[in-house]
Scaffold this active site. Structure first.
Site, PDB file in Angstrom:
ATOM      1  N   GLN A 162      -8.600 -16.014   1.973  1.00 16.57           N
ATOM      2  CA  GLN A 162      -9.452 -15.789   0.796  1.00 16.57           C
ATOM      3  C   GLN A 162      -8.704 -15.112  -0.354  1.00 16.57           C
ATOM      4  OE1 GLN A 162     -13.564 -14.290   2.551  1.00 16.57           O
ATOM      5  NE2 GLN A 162     -11.848 -13.904   3.899  1.00 16.57           N
TER       6      GLN A 162
ATOM      7  N   ASP B   2     -12.573  -8.470  -3.765  1.00 19.82           N
ATOM      8  CA  ASP B   2     -13.782  -7.750  -3.358  1.00 19.82           C
ATOM      9  C   ASP B   2     -14.806  -7.637  -4.494  1.00 19.82           C
ATOM     10  OD1 ASP B   2     -12.240  -7.396  -1.128  1.00 19.82           O
ATOM     11  OD2 ASP B   2     -11.717  -5.327  -1.568  1.00 19.82           O
TER      12      ASP B   2
ATOM     13  N   ARG C 182       0.886  -1.172   0.000  1.00 24.59           N
ATOM     14  CA  ARG C 182       0.000   0.000   0.000  1.00 24.59           C
ATOM     15  C   ARG C 182       0.922   1.219   0.000  1.00 24.59           C
ATOM     16  NH1 ARG C 182      -4.799  -1.868  -0.024  1.00 24.59           N
ATOM     17  NH2 ARG C 182      -5.498  -3.563   1.333  1.00 24.59           N
TER      18      ARG C 182
HETATM   19  O1  F6P Z   1      -9.110  -5.413  -1.038  1.00 25.60           O
HETATM   20  C1  F6P Z   1      -8.762  -6.720  -0.722  1.00 25.60           C
HETATM   21  C2  F6P Z   1      -8.793  -6.941   0.766  1.00 25.60           C
HETATM   22  O2  F6P Z   1      -8.395  -8.268   1.024  1.00 25.60           O
HETATM   23  C3  F6P Z   1     -10.134  -6.625   1.449  1.00 25.60           C
HETATM   24  O3  F6P Z   1     -11.078  -7.634   1.249  1.00 25.60           O
HETATM   25  C4  F6P Z   1      -9.702  -6.441   2.871  1.00 25.60           C
HETATM   26  O4  F6P Z   1     -10.585  -5.619   3.582  1.00 25.60           O
HETATM   27  C5  F6P Z   1      -8.350  -5.775   2.723  1.00 25.60           C
HETATM   28  O5  F6P Z   1      -7.880  -6.086   1.425  1.00 25.60           O
HETATM   29  C6  F6P Z   1      -7.336  -6.197   3.734  1.00 25.60           C
HETATM   30  O6  F6P Z   1      -6.212  -5.403   3.552  1.00 25.60           O
HETATM   31  P1  F6P Z   1      -4.801  -5.717   4.204  1.00 25.60           P
HETATM   32  O7  F6P Z   1      -4.238  -6.912   3.501  1.00 25.60           O
HETATM   33  O8  F6P Z   1      -4.001  -4.497   3.962  1.00 25.60           O
HETATM   34  O9  F6P Z   1      -5.052  -6.014   5.641  1.00 25.60           O
END
Ligand code: F6P
Length: 323
Positions: free
Chosen positions: A256, A132, A76
């Protein structure tokens, strides 16, 4: 493929989910067929700002079609939100002689792609890839089918215990603000209830239903909760506090997002990846690939990044009829 735009080198950056590697493979090999080089950008927009590039060729993407995650890694990037850092990123693209960029990811990644196109008129094409399935105007994103099947496999296993012990299980699935995974998994898994961000939930009524069914001898319930709606632990506590029945909660989480992509996702990745290269070579930019009536198409990135409305009504009714 006609290279009307005279593209010589394509850059690719990705998020991570099942089917991303299959997409990278499709992009690299489609480009190579047209004598166009591909450069992989490590760690998404972070790597773009830091010029973390790697040359990719037909051989460097062999043996990855079945692998989850992203061979390019991802991150990110808070830095990419700053105009100064984005300027650096565009400078790096130009220095590397990248004349077209393919961004593979969900809403956040495609928003970045849209900004690069809007502010710098950089030739960018987006490929929707997110568990998602929340990309507006896109029926299916790469990775969503695998996520549903992974969650379903887990849910089937939970059902074994739920049935044997006659228990109430609350299963929390991912999806950010979108209830796509929850709705599909609840229907495919034969669940009793699903809580979605797109629907208001009457928890008192749900407790009443469980209680009434319990008195008639139906002890096992599986309730799927979308993470964007509520936390499984809170739903479980509310049920126990209201009707005094014990519950168990399971948060499926990141399992998932991983795993080997389904055949559906691999085929989608092949088609989307190839189409994205075609679009760049044709001189199109600022667009996102999609399917319209099963045929490949594109929509503007500015449309793709808007909030997606999922039609929950029909599937929800079906869950309630069949339970
Ligand atoms: O956008 C994909 C996703 O897996 C979402 O379903 C979830 O809310 C988010 O990313 C989790 O993000 P991270 O891996 O940064 O915790």
């Amino acid at each position: 493929m006609i290279n009307k735009a005279g593209i010589k080198k394509i850059g690719i950056l990705t998020r991570d989910c099942a089917g991303i590697n299959a997409t990278i493979r499709a992009v690299v090999r489609s480009a190579s067929k047209c004598n166009v080089k591909t450069v992989g950008i490590y760690k998404g927009y972070e790597g773009l700002i830091d010029a973390e590039f790697v040359d990719l060729n037909r051989r460097s993407v062999s043996g990855i079609i079945n692998l989850g995650g992203s061979m390019l890694k991802t991150a990110r990037s808070k830095r990419f939100r700053k105009a100064k850092e984005r300027k650096k990123a565009v400078k790096n693209l130009k220095k590397e002689n990248i004349d077209g960029l393919i961004v593979v990811g969900g809403n956040g990644s495609l928003t970045g792609a849209h900004i690069l196109f809007k502010d710098y008129s950089f030739p960018v094409i987006g490929v929707p890839a997110t568990i998602d399935n929340d990309v507006n105007g896109v029926g299916m994103s790469v990775g969503a089918d695998t996520a549903i099947n992974v969650a379903l496999d887990a849910l089937d296993k939970i059902r074994d215990t739920a049935t044997s012990l006659e228990r109430i299980f609350i299963v929390e699935v991912m999806g950010r603000e979108c209830g796509y995974i929850a709705l599909r998994v609840a229907l495919a898994g034969g669940c009793e209830e699903v809580l979605l961000p797109e629907r208001s939930a009457n928890l008192k009524k749900i407790c009443k239903d469980i209680s009434a069914a319990h008195k008639k001898g139906k002890m096992t319930w599986i309730i799927v909760v979308a993470e964007g709606k509520a936390k499984a632990v809170d739903v479980g506590k509310m049920i126990t506090d209201t009707i005094g029945l014990e519950t168990r909660e399971v948060v499926l989480g990141h399992i998932q997002r991983g795993g080997s992509p389904t055949a559906f996702d691999r085929i989608l990745a092949a088609r989307y990846g190839n189409h994205a290269v075609k679009m760049l070579l044709r001189g199109e930019k600022g667009k996102c690939v999609t399917l319209k009536n099963e045929k490949l198409a594109t929509i503007p990135l500015r449309q793709a990044i808007k909030t997606k409305d999922i039609e929950a009504g029909d599937y929800y009714q079906l869950i309630k009829i069949l339970t």
